[in-house]
Motif scaffolding. Structure first.
Motif, PDB file in Angstrom:
ATOM      1  N   ILE A   1     -12.928   1.800  20.521  1.00 16.83           N
ATOM      2  CA  ILE A   1     -11.309   1.299  20.017  1.00 16.83           C
ATOM      3  C   ILE A   1     -11.581   0.380  19.407  1.00 16.83           C
ATOM      4  O   ILE A   1     -10.832   0.260  18.593  1.00 16.83           O
ATOM      5  N   GLN A   2     -13.042  -0.070  18.942  1.00 14.78           N
ATOM      6  CA  GLN A   2     -12.341  -1.245  18.469  1.00 14.78           C
ATOM      7  C   GLN A   2     -13.322  -1.761  17.301  1.00 14.78           C
ATOM      8  O   GLN A   2     -14.694  -1.904  16.026  1.00 14.78           O
ATOM      9  N   GLN A   3     -12.869  -0.091  16.324  1.00 20.00           N
ATOM     10  CA  GLN A   3     -13.112   0.339  14.742  1.00 20.00           C
ATOM     11  C   GLN A   3     -11.714   0.508  14.157  1.00 20.00           C
ATOM     12  O   GLN A   3     -10.708   0.738  14.720  1.00 20.00           O
ATOM     13  N   ALA A   4     -11.433  -0.274  12.841  1.00 14.69           N
ATOM     14  CA  ALA A   4      -9.652   0.064  12.069  1.00 14.69           C
ATOM     15  C   ALA A   4      -9.882   1.486  11.624  1.00 14.69           C
ATOM     16  O   ALA A   4     -11.065   2.090  11.625  1.00 14.69           O
ATOM     17  N   PRO A   5      -8.940   2.372  12.259  1.00 12.42           N
ATOM     18  CA  PRO A   5      -9.016   3.713  11.938  1.00 12.42           C
ATOM     19  C   PRO A   5      -9.461   4.672  10.749  1.00 12.42           C
ATOM     20  O   PRO A   5     -10.378   5.231  11.233  1.00 12.42           O
ATOM     21  N   ALA A   6      -9.294   3.237   9.826  1.00  9.67           N
ATOM     22  CA  ALA A   6      -9.956   4.155   8.007  1.00  9.67           C
ATOM     23  C   ALA A   6     -11.880   3.980   8.193  1.00  9.67           C
ATOM     24  O   ALA A   6     -12.183   5.017   8.065  1.00  9.67           O
ATOM     25  N   VAL A   7     -12.479   3.442   9.274  1.00 11.12           N
ATOM     26  CA  VAL A   7     -13.301   3.282   9.249  1.00 11.12           C
ATOM     27  C   VAL A   7     -14.094   4.064  10.680  1.00 11.12           C
ATOM     28  O   VAL A   7     -15.446   4.532  10.073  1.00 11.12           O
ATOM     29  N   LEU A   8     -13.104   4.342  11.324  1.00  9.84           N
ATOM     30  CA  LEU A   8     -13.412   5.083  11.593  1.00  9.84           C
ATOM     31  C   LEU A   8     -13.529   6.406  11.446  1.00  9.84           C
ATOM     32  O   LEU A   8     -14.815   6.851  11.987  1.00  9.84           O
ATOM     33  N   LEU A   9     -12.851   6.988  10.325  1.00 10.22           N
ATOM     34  CA  LEU A   9     -12.607   8.440   9.740  1.00 10.22           C
ATOM     35  C   LEU A   9     -13.750   8.117   9.233  1.00 10.22           C
ATOM     36  O   LEU A   9     -14.849   9.364   8.783  1.00 10.22           O
ATOM     37  N   LYS A  10     -14.532   7.711   8.632  1.00  8.33           N
ATOM     38  CA  LYS A  10     -15.623   7.496   7.581  1.00  8.33           C
ATOM     39  C   LYS A  10     -16.634   7.253   8.929  1.00  8.33           C
ATOM     40  O   LYS A  10     -17.335   8.575   8.445  1.00  8.33           O
ATOM     41  N   ASN A  11     -16.600   6.662   9.717  1.00 10.07           N
ATOM     42  CA  ASN A  11     -18.060   6.574   9.764  1.00 10.07           C
ATOM     43  C   ASN A  11     -18.373   8.386  11.107  1.00 10.07           C
ATOM     44  O   ASN A  11     -19.059   9.110  11.240  1.00 10.07           O
ATOM     45  N   LEU A  12     -17.280   8.330  11.519  1.00  7.32           N
ATOM     46  CA  LEU A  12     -16.823  10.160  11.943  1.00  7.32           C
ATOM     47  C   LEU A  12     -17.401  10.584  11.052  1.00  7.32           C
ATOM     48  O   LEU A  12     -18.178  12.039  11.412  1.00  7.32           O
ATOM     49  N   ILE A  13     -17.004  10.810   9.842  1.00 10.33           N
ATOM     50  CA  ILE A  13     -17.276  12.406   9.016  1.00 10.33           C
ATOM     51  C   ILE A  13     -18.874  12.507   8.737  1.00 10.33           C
ATOM     52  O   ILE A  13     -19.781  12.825   7.946  1.00 10.33           O
ATOM     53  N   LYS A  14     -19.254  10.900   8.533  1.00 12.92           N
ATOM     54  CA  LYS A  14     -20.820  10.449   7.836  1.00 12.92           C
ATOM     55  C   LYS A  14     -21.517  10.688   9.014  1.00 12.92           C
ATOM     56  O   LYS A  14     -22.848  11.581   8.446  1.00 12.92           O
ATOM     57  N   GLU A  15     -21.247  10.709   9.857  1.00 17.73           N
ATOM     58  CA  GLU A  15     -22.376  10.934  11.650  1.00 17.73           C
ATOM     59  C   GLU A  15     -22.510  12.505  11.612  1.00 17.73           C
ATOM     60  O   GLU A  15     -23.308  12.516  12.491  1.00 17.73           O
ATOM     61  N   HIS A  16     -20.839  12.918  11.600  1.00 15.51           N
ATOM     62  CA  HIS A  16     -20.680  14.502  12.170  1.00 15.51           C
ATOM     63  C   HIS A  16     -20.319  15.632  11.409  1.00 15.51           C
ATOM     64  O   HIS A  16     -19.798  16.624  11.921  1.00 15.51           O
ATOM     65  N   GLY A  17     -20.142  15.527  10.781  1.00 14.24           N
ATOM     66  CA  GLY A  17     -19.769  16.553  10.041  1.00 14.24           C
ATOM     67  C   GLY A  17     -18.063  16.282   8.950  1.00 14.24           C
ATOM     68  O   GLY A  17     -17.663  15.824   9.983  1.00 14.24           O
ATOM     69  N   SER A  18     -17.528  17.183   8.438  1.00 14.95           N
ATOM     70  CA  SER A  18     -16.299  17.424   7.837  1.00 14.95           C
ATOM     71  C   SER A  18     -15.528  17.771   8.796  1.00 14.95           C
ATOM     72  O   SER A  18     -13.845  17.663   8.395  1.00 14.95           O
ATOM     73  N   THR A  19     -15.459  18.304  10.124  1.00 15.64           N
ATOM     74  CA  THR A  19     -14.440  18.565  10.855  1.00 15.64           C
ATOM     75  C   THR A  19     -15.012  17.513  12.492  1.00 15.64           C
ATOM     76  O   THR A  19     -15.840  18.779  12.567  1.00 15.64           O
ATOM     77  N   VAL A  20     -14.622  16.981  12.484  1.00 13.03           N
ATOM     78  CA  VAL A  20     -14.233  16.727  14.330  1.00 13.03           C
ATOM     79  C   VAL A  20     -13.423  16.454  15.248  1.00 13.03           C
ATOM     80  O   VAL A  20     -12.623  16.526  14.869  1.00 13.03           O
ATOM     81  N   GLY A  21     -13.874  16.717  16.370  1.00  9.56           N
ATOM     82  CA  GLY A  21     -12.262  16.250  17.078  1.00  9.56           C
ATOM     83  C   GLY A  21     -12.939  15.053  18.621  1.00  9.56           C
ATOM     84  O   GLY A  21     -13.762  15.218  18.851  1.00  9.56           O
ATOM     85  N   ILE A  22     -11.389  14.735  17.782  1.00 13.28           N
ATOM     86  CA  ILE A  22     -11.591  12.619  19.325  1.00 13.28           C
ATOM     87  C   ILE A  22     -10.671  12.905  20.019  1.00 13.28           C
ATOM     88  O   ILE A  22     -10.054  14.001  19.713  1.00 13.28           O
ATOM     89  N   VAL A  23     -10.432  12.083  20.731  1.00 16.47           N
ATOM     90  CA  VAL A  23      -9.513  11.836  22.024  1.00 16.47           C
ATOM     91  C   VAL A  23      -8.952  10.526  21.876  1.00 16.47           C
ATOM     92  O   VAL A  23      -9.487   9.412  22.222  1.00 16.47           O
ATOM     93  N   ARG A  24      -7.066   9.857  21.121  1.00 13.85           N
ATOM     94  CA  ARG A  24      -7.073   8.535  21.027  1.00 13.85           C
ATOM     95  C   ARG A  24      -5.990   8.716  22.645  1.00 13.85           C
ATOM     96  O   ARG A  24      -6.587   9.468  24.269  1.00 13.85           O
ATOM     97  N   ASP A  25      -4.865   8.827  22.534  1.00 14.86           N
ATOM     98  CA  ASP A  25      -4.130   8.773  23.393  1.00 14.86           C
ATOM     99  C   ASP A  25      -3.467   9.989  23.603  1.00 14.86           C
ATOM    100  O   ASP A  25      -3.430  10.582  24.606  1.00 14.86           O
ATOM    101  N   ILE A  26      -4.126  11.204  22.809  1.00 14.45           N
ATOM    102  CA  ILE A  26      -3.608  12.629  22.599  1.00 14.45           C
ATOM    103  C   ILE A  26      -5.123  12.731  21.789  1.00 14.45           C
ATOM    104  O   ILE A  26      -5.459  12.243  21.086  1.00 14.45           O
ATOM    105  N   PRO A  27      -4.992  14.504  21.652  1.00 11.98           N
ATOM    106  CA  PRO A  27      -5.946  15.067  21.239  1.00 11.98           C
ATOM    107  C   PRO A  27      -5.791  14.900  19.688  1.00 11.98           C
ATOM    108  O   PRO A  27      -5.523  15.201  19.287  1.00 11.98           O
ATOM    109  N   VAL A  28      -7.360  14.906  18.415  1.00 13.20           N
ATOM    110  CA  VAL A  28      -7.105  14.207  17.313  1.00 13.20           C
ATOM    111  C   VAL A  28      -8.308  14.462  16.511  1.00 13.20           C
ATOM    112  O   VAL A  28      -9.496  15.212  17.438  1.00 13.20           O
TER     113      VAL A  28
END
Length: 536
Positions: free
Chosen positions: A55-82
């Motif tokens: 949780i300790q990442q700004a959303p924009a930074v989190l999205l950047k890291n997710l795509i950089k590390e895992h590809g163009s489409t990934v799924g996560i869970v915040r308080d709901i599935p994202v």
């Protein structure tokens, strides 16, 4: 024991009780939210890679890291599935083709301020109703009528740059461009004079507009990342407990702007009912006129119903054409905020990139010399400044006003191998779309020729979305372009902006962006300014 001592004990007990209540509630909410998370079986079931995140990442930074590390489409869970995706085919389905299933944004603003009821955050029927009422205020005809106000503000902006050149002082970009954008929206939307362009201190309207959102320290911001991790939790803190700290909106700005807007609305209503419309046919007047007409129609209908028992004689009031005082204020506040953030931020970053790329700046200057014949550029001349528009678009590509936007899924939808389940959210990382090397080779390079006609024709239109895409595209987009292009014409034909060893950043450095509420350079940009010898 004296009364004072008794009151101290009672006060202490009350404080302790409140703390126990708050922390107990926090524990229960976190437990409930985590239990809810564990009930979600994971994104693999829906054809998407599932990634566990902290949780300790700004959303924009989190999205950047997710795509950089895992590809163009990934799924996560915040308080709901994202679902996080920059896949353009998938985004076209969500934002355009299947829009009716993804009407609503997921990121509602949890605030007591009326900003939270602005059209950007509205849902379902309320969004559609308010959007339709606001649209006429941003028509081509209305933009042409306000051009003189835009040009006057741009003239004052140009003089502020010239003054810095004459005094050999640095121009504080966001401070000055913020004064420019706020001056325009104050005058053209609300008939308010806010003329502090180039001054060290902002006028009261500009100060309030610049501070609608609170300024947070890094410590506060990362603490709030935890609080805002759970929507129900933050709503509880703000709406139930009435805590001011988690509320992102500045109370002083809200109180000031609400007061002047309420007074203006009341005066305009009186004038409207007397048959003498306000002298400014502006954004606020359009909404006030709709409000008065709907109230008068409702009054006529009520009188008709009392005087007759025949249903066929009733006069129906269209609910599509109604708006309340709070809604008028809310749309006014969101318009002020959007105008300031989009124009001021983009203009400062555009001037910075021109200072960083003097050859591009000179090309823009010579295009202006060739096309603009008089002091004030016409709409037709602005439309012919193709390279200038390419520069603006390349700035918007590298620094979109919002780094990401969201959509809620009303019903489950399957597109190819990917299923987006009902109740989940789609996060659209605009910055990552704009910096995808598949569409923009060497994406960190500032290259306006990416947006010439030949290159645009080769590229998927969904690869450029600084104002969104589909029916929820920013309603004020054309106004933003008008303000940006007019300002750049007025400023660049008088001065040139430069980087040197005394500017911020220095010539050998680059800016570092900080993503909190809006993208901002970590250090405010200050440029050197030089007068041009062959001014127009």
């Amino acid at each position: 024991m004296d009364v004072k001592g008794l009151n101290t004990i009672i006060s202490s007990l009350s404080c302790n009780t409140t703390l126990v209540l708050v922390f107990t509630t926090v524990a229960l909410v976190v437990y409930w939210m985590n239990s809810r998370r564990h009930r979600f079986v994971g994104w693999e079931k829906f054809g998407v890679k599932h990634v566990h995140v902290g949780i300790q990442q700004a959303p924009a930074v989190l999205l950047k890291n997710l795509i950089k590390e895992h590809g163009s489409t990934v799924g996560i869970v915040r308080d709901i599935p994202v679902l996080v995706t920059r896949d353009l085919d998938l985004l076209k389905q969500v934002m355009v083709k299947d829009f009716n299933n993804f009407v609503n944004r997921n990121d509602n603003l949890t605030t007591r301020s009326l900003v939270g009821k602005g059209v950007f955050f509205l849902r379902d029927y309320d969004w559609k109703r308010i959007r339709q009422l606001m649209s006429p205020s941003f028509s081509t005809g209305k933009l042409k009528r306000i051009s003189s106000h835009v040009q006057e503000a741009a003239d004052r902006l140009s003089r502020a740059f010239e003054k810095c050149a004459e005094t050999e002082s640095k121009i504080k970009l966001l401070h000055t461009t913020g004064q420019y954008s706020t001056s325009i929206i104050a005058k053209t939307a609300f008939g308010v004079d806010a003329d502090s362009i180039g001054e060290e201190e902002d006028d009261q309207f500009t100060h309030a507009a610049k501070n609608i959102f609170k300024k947070r320290s890094k410590t506060e911001f990362f603490f709030l990342l935890f609080l805002f991790r759970f929507r129900q939790f933050r709503r509880l803190l703000v709406y139930t407990f009435g805590l001011y700290f988690p509320d992102p909106c500045n109370k002083m700005s809200s109180v000031y702007l609400n007061a002047i807007l309420k007074e203006s609305i009341a005066d305009r209503e009186v004038a409207e009912r007397r048959g003498s419309r306000h002298v400014n046919n502006d954004f606020l007047q359009n909404l006030v006129s709709i409000k008065v007409a709907s109230e008068d129609a409702a009054s006529v209908q009520s009188t008709s119903e009392k005087s007759t028992s025949t249903d066929s004689q009733k006069l129906p009031v269209s609910s599509k054409k109604t708006i309340t005082t709070d809604e008028v204020i809310a749309q006014s506040l969101i318009t002020i905020l959007a105008a300031y953030e989009t124009t001021a931020s983009t203009l400062q970053l555009c001037l910075y990139k021109l200072a960083q790329n003097p050859d591009i700046q000179e090309r823009v200057f010579h295009e202006i010399l060739d096309i603009v014949e008089h002091e004030n550029p016409t709409h037709e001349e602005l439309a012919k400044l193709l390279y200038l528009e390419q520069v603006v678009n390349e700035t918007l590509r590298m620094f979109p006003p919002l780094p990401f936007i969201t959509r809620d899924a009303r019903e489950s939808r399957t597109y190819g191998t990917v299923t987006i389940p009902a109740g989940s959210a789609v996060y659209i990382p605009i910055t990552e779309v704009h910096r995808d090397p598949t569409h923009y080779p060497d994406p960190e390079v500032f290259d306006p020729d990416r947006f010439n006609e030949e290159n645009k024709a080769k590229r998927n239109p969904m690869a450029f979305m600084p104002f969104g895409q589909g029916p929820r595209i920013c309603i004020g987009m054309r106004l933003a372009y008008l303000e940006l292009k007019t300002a750049l014409v007025k400023v660049l034909r008088k001065v040139k902006v430069e980087l040197d060893d005394t500017t911020v950043p220095r010539k050998s450095e680059d800016i570092t962006m900080n993503y909190q509420a809006f993208p901002r350079p970590e250090k405010p940009i200050e440029l050197a300014v030089k007068l041009r010898e062959n001014q127009i």
